[in-house]
Design a protein around this motif. Structure first.
Motif, PDB file in Angstrom:
ATOM      1  N   LYS A 154     -38.368  48.881  27.596  1.00 34.59           N
ATOM      2  CA  LYS A 154     -39.261  49.249  26.494  1.00 34.59           C
ATOM      3  C   LYS A 154     -38.559  50.141  25.478  1.00 34.59           C
ATOM      4  O   LYS A 154     -38.732  49.982  24.268  1.00 34.59           O
ATOM      5  CB  LYS A 154     -40.493  49.958  27.051  1.00 34.59           C
ATOM      6  CG  LYS A 154     -41.581  50.185  26.021  1.00 34.59           C
ATOM      7  CD  LYS A 154     -42.861  50.702  26.661  1.00 34.59           C
ATOM      8  CE  LYS A 154     -43.975  50.848  25.640  1.00 34.59           C
ATOM      9  NZ  LYS A 154     -45.233  51.306  26.264  1.00 34.59           N
ATOM     10  N   ARG A 155     -37.737  51.079  25.976  1.00 39.03           N
ATOM     11  CA  ARG A 155     -37.031  51.983  25.067  1.00 39.03           C
ATOM     12  C   ARG A 155     -35.983  51.245  24.244  1.00 39.03           C
ATOM     13  O   ARG A 155     -35.630  51.655  23.142  1.00 39.03           O
ATOM     14  CB  ARG A 155     -36.384  53.103  25.874  1.00 39.03           C
ATOM     15  CG  ARG A 155     -35.812  54.244  25.029  1.00 39.03           C
ATOM     16  CD  ARG A 155     -35.260  55.337  25.925  1.00 39.03           C
ATOM     17  NE  ARG A 155     -36.342  56.000  26.634  1.00 39.03           N
ATOM     18  CZ  ARG A 155     -36.987  57.063  26.166  1.00 39.03           C
ATOM     19  NH1 ARG A 155     -36.667  57.560  24.984  1.00 39.03           N
ATOM     20  NH2 ARG A 155     -37.941  57.624  26.864  1.00 39.03           N
TER      21      ARG A 155
ATOM     22  N   GLU B  19     -36.345  48.470  22.839  1.00 35.94           N
ATOM     23  CA  GLU B  19     -36.976  47.642  21.806  1.00 35.94           C
ATOM     24  C   GLU B  19     -36.530  48.047  20.404  1.00 35.94           C
ATOM     25  O   GLU B  19     -36.119  47.197  19.600  1.00 35.94           O
ATOM     26  CB  GLU B  19     -38.493  47.728  21.919  1.00 35.94           C
ATOM     27  CG  GLU B  19     -39.062  47.040  23.151  1.00 35.94           C
ATOM     28  CD  GLU B  19     -40.570  47.216  23.264  1.00 35.94           C
ATOM     29  OE1 GLU B  19     -41.158  47.797  22.329  1.00 35.94           O
ATOM     30  OE2 GLU B  19     -41.153  46.780  24.270  1.00 35.94           O
ATOM     31  N   TRP B  20     -36.631  49.341  20.090  1.00 32.50           N
ATOM     32  CA  TRP B  20     -36.284  49.763  18.727  1.00 32.50           C
ATOM     33  C   TRP B  20     -34.787  49.627  18.478  1.00 32.50           C
ATOM     34  O   TRP B  20     -34.361  49.216  17.393  1.00 32.50           O
ATOM     35  CB  TRP B  20     -36.746  51.204  18.489  1.00 32.50           C
ATOM     36  CG  TRP B  20     -36.030  52.222  19.334  1.00 32.50           C
ATOM     37  CD1 TRP B  20     -36.399  52.674  20.566  1.00 32.50           C
ATOM     38  CD2 TRP B  20     -34.818  52.914  19.000  1.00 32.50           C
ATOM     39  NE1 TRP B  20     -35.494  53.599  21.034  1.00 32.50           N
ATOM     40  CE2 TRP B  20     -34.522  53.772  20.091  1.00 32.50           C
ATOM     41  CE3 TRP B  20     -33.974  52.897  17.892  1.00 32.50           C
ATOM     42  CZ2 TRP B  20     -33.393  54.602  20.106  1.00 32.50           C
ATOM     43  CZ3 TRP B  20     -32.850  53.723  17.906  1.00 32.50           C
ATOM     44  CH2 TRP B  20     -32.575  54.556  19.008  1.00 32.50           C
TER      45      TRP B  20
ATOM     46  N   GLY C 198     -32.851  47.431  19.939  1.00 32.23           N
ATOM     47  CA  GLY C 198     -32.593  46.004  19.832  1.00 32.23           C
ATOM     48  C   GLY C 198     -32.897  45.468  18.448  1.00 32.23           C
ATOM     49  O   GLY C 198     -32.162  44.611  17.927  1.00 32.23           O
ATOM     50  N   ALA C 199     -33.965  45.966  17.828  1.00 31.51           N
ATOM     51  CA  ALA C 199     -34.311  45.517  16.473  1.00 31.51           C
ATOM     52  C   ALA C 199     -33.223  45.923  15.476  1.00 31.51           C
ATOM     53  O   ALA C 199     -32.827  45.130  14.607  1.00 31.51           O
ATOM     54  CB  ALA C 199     -35.650  46.113  16.063  1.00 31.51           C
TER      55      ALA C 199
ATOM     56  N   ASN D 176     -37.279  38.430  26.736  1.00 30.10           N
ATOM     57  CA  ASN D 176     -37.307  39.711  27.456  1.00 30.10           C
ATOM     58  C   ASN D 176     -38.299  40.684  26.827  1.00 30.10           C
ATOM     59  O   ASN D 176     -39.038  41.382  27.528  1.00 30.10           O
ATOM     60  CB  ASN D 176     -35.909  40.333  27.472  1.00 30.10           C
ATOM     61  CG  ASN D 176     -34.902  39.478  28.213  1.00 30.10           C
ATOM     62  OD1 ASN D 176     -35.272  38.634  29.027  1.00 30.10           O
ATOM     63  ND2 ASN D 176     -33.627  39.677  27.925  1.00 30.10           N
ATOM     64  N   ARG D 177     -38.303  40.708  25.496  1.00 29.42           N
ATOM     65  CA  ARG D 177     -39.119  41.698  24.779  1.00 29.42           C
ATOM     66  C   ARG D 177     -40.608  41.383  24.882  1.00 29.42           C
ATOM     67  O   ARG D 177     -41.427  42.281  25.128  1.00 29.42           O
ATOM     68  CB  ARG D 177     -38.671  41.725  23.308  1.00 29.42           C
ATOM     69  CG  ARG D 177     -39.632  42.336  22.315  1.00 29.42           C
ATOM     70  CD  ARG D 177     -39.837  43.828  22.533  1.00 29.42           C
ATOM     71  NE  ARG D 177     -40.737  44.385  21.543  1.00 29.42           N
ATOM     72  CZ  ARG D 177     -42.062  44.374  21.628  1.00 29.42           C
ATOM     73  NH1 ARG D 177     -42.651  43.825  22.677  1.00 29.42           N
ATOM     74  NH2 ARG D 177     -42.797  44.922  20.674  1.00 29.42           N
ATOM     75  N   PHE D 178     -40.983  40.131  24.692  1.00 25.18           N
ATOM     76  CA  PHE D 178     -42.402  39.803  24.566  1.00 25.18           C
ATOM     77  C   PHE D 178     -43.026  39.245  25.840  1.00 25.18           C
ATOM     78  O   PHE D 178     -44.255  39.165  25.931  1.00 25.18           O
ATOM     79  CB  PHE D 178     -42.600  38.807  23.419  1.00 25.18           C
ATOM     80  CG  PHE D 178     -42.236  39.368  22.077  1.00 25.18           C
ATOM     81  CD1 PHE D 178     -43.031  40.331  21.471  1.00 25.18           C
ATOM     82  CD2 PHE D 178     -41.088  38.938  21.409  1.00 25.18           C
ATOM     83  CE1 PHE D 178     -42.701  40.854  20.230  1.00 25.18           C
ATOM     84  CE2 PHE D 178     -40.751  39.463  20.164  1.00 25.18           C
ATOM     85  CZ  PHE D 178     -41.559  40.421  19.587  1.00 25.18           C
TER      86      PHE D 178
ATOM     87  N   GLY E 117     -40.459  41.734  29.856  1.00 26.30           N
ATOM     88  CA  GLY E 117     -40.641  43.190  29.884  1.00 26.30           C
ATOM     89  C   GLY E 117     -42.087  43.590  30.164  1.00 26.30           C
ATOM     90  O   GLY E 117     -42.366  44.354  31.102  1.00 26.30           O
TER      91      GLY E 117
END
Length: 285
Positions: free
Chosen positions: A177-178, A180-181, A183-184, A232-234, A237
């Motif tokens: 989760k951490r 995510e930002w 990765g963007a 993984n993200r949507f 995770g």
């Protein structure tokens, strides 16, 4: 044979320095990951130093045509003292020595970033001049750093996914989760710098021949990585987070681990193509 050795050496050095930067960076924004990278980073710094020495010798031998060490030494000294490539090499070696003795925290991250950025001087940007050279190098460096951050995060998450008890799975879910930002930011940087680098090298045209084919394969593999990252993200995770509440996290953790393995292998294929492309001329002929 020398060309193959050069590609293999470049691939090994790229992977080593990408991970050397990405792993300590992951530890900085995932302080709860509870991973000790210090021994691994020391090993990577040592391997990176040896690969850098071998790369300099191979490059000098190819440029001078000399094969005997005694005859090669004057050319090595000229390469080190009189070229930008030699300066970048010396800066990389200094940075690797710093990581070897201080493989943790901000010091390791900054030093490894310098070592990774030095690879830009062995790319196509070195052929440019003036302001174009500066902006090409800047784009190359941003591309390298973003790639290192992504590769390092994938390996770190895989290391975390080895342990499947409740505590470690909870840390893994938090780390995903951490990321995510971060990765963007990584995807945006890789996309923009990749397009800019393409325009710097070949301009607004399609390339025929081996270079164009390898570049197209690289783009397709990058798109595959984006799809895996989105999975993984949507899906995986959030699935892992829900499984923690249900106490059924083994299947979710295994699925995430498999996805990360495929993503990491795809990333390594991309790096192999980058190593190969760096030995080719973009000009048709």
């Amino acid at each position: 044979m020398d060309e193959l050795a050069n590609i293999v050496l470049r691939f090994a050095l790229y992977v080593d320095l990408l991970l050397l930067f990405g792993l300590p960076l992951f530890g900085l924004y995932n302080v709860n990951a509870a991973l000790r990278f210090q021994p691994l980073l020391r090993g990577m710094a040592l391997v990176g130093s040896l690969l850098s020495v071998a790369g300099l010798v191979l490059m000098t031998r190819a440029m001078s045509g000399e094969t005997q060490l005694a005859a090669l030494w004057p050319h090595l000294r000229m390469m080190l003292l009189e070229t930008d490539v030699g300066l970048a090499w010396a800066l990389r070696m200094t940075a690797l020595i710093i990581v070897l003795f201080r493989p943790s925290g901000w010091i390791a991250s900054i030093a490894s970033a310098v070592a990774l950025a030095s690879l830009a001087w062995s790319g196509h940007g070195a052929m440019d001049e003036g302001a174009l050279r500066f902006w090409h190098f800047l784009s190359d460096i941003l591309h390298l750093l973003a790639a290192g951050a992504w590769l390092g995060a994938m390996l770190a998450l895989l290391l975390m996914a080895r342990l499947v008890d409740d505590t470690h799975i909870r840390r893994l879910a938090e780390a995903v989760k951490r990321f995510e930002w971060m990765g963007a930011v990584i995807v945006l940087t890789l996309t923009i710098s990749g397009v800019v680098n393409y325009l710097f090298i070949v301009g607004p045209r399609l390339l025929p021949g081996s270079y164009g084919l390898l570049l197209a394969i690289k783009v397709l593999l990058f798109m595959a990585m984006l799809m895996l990252a989105a999975l993984n993200r949507f899906h995986l995770g959030p699935l892992l987070e829900r499984s923690l509440r249900d106490g059924q996290h083994l299947i979710a953790a295994t699925a995430l681990k498999r996805s990360l393995v495929v993503e990491l292998v795809t990333a390594l294929l991309v790096v192999a193509l980058v190593a190969w492309l760096g030995t080719l001329s973009p000009e048709p002929g």
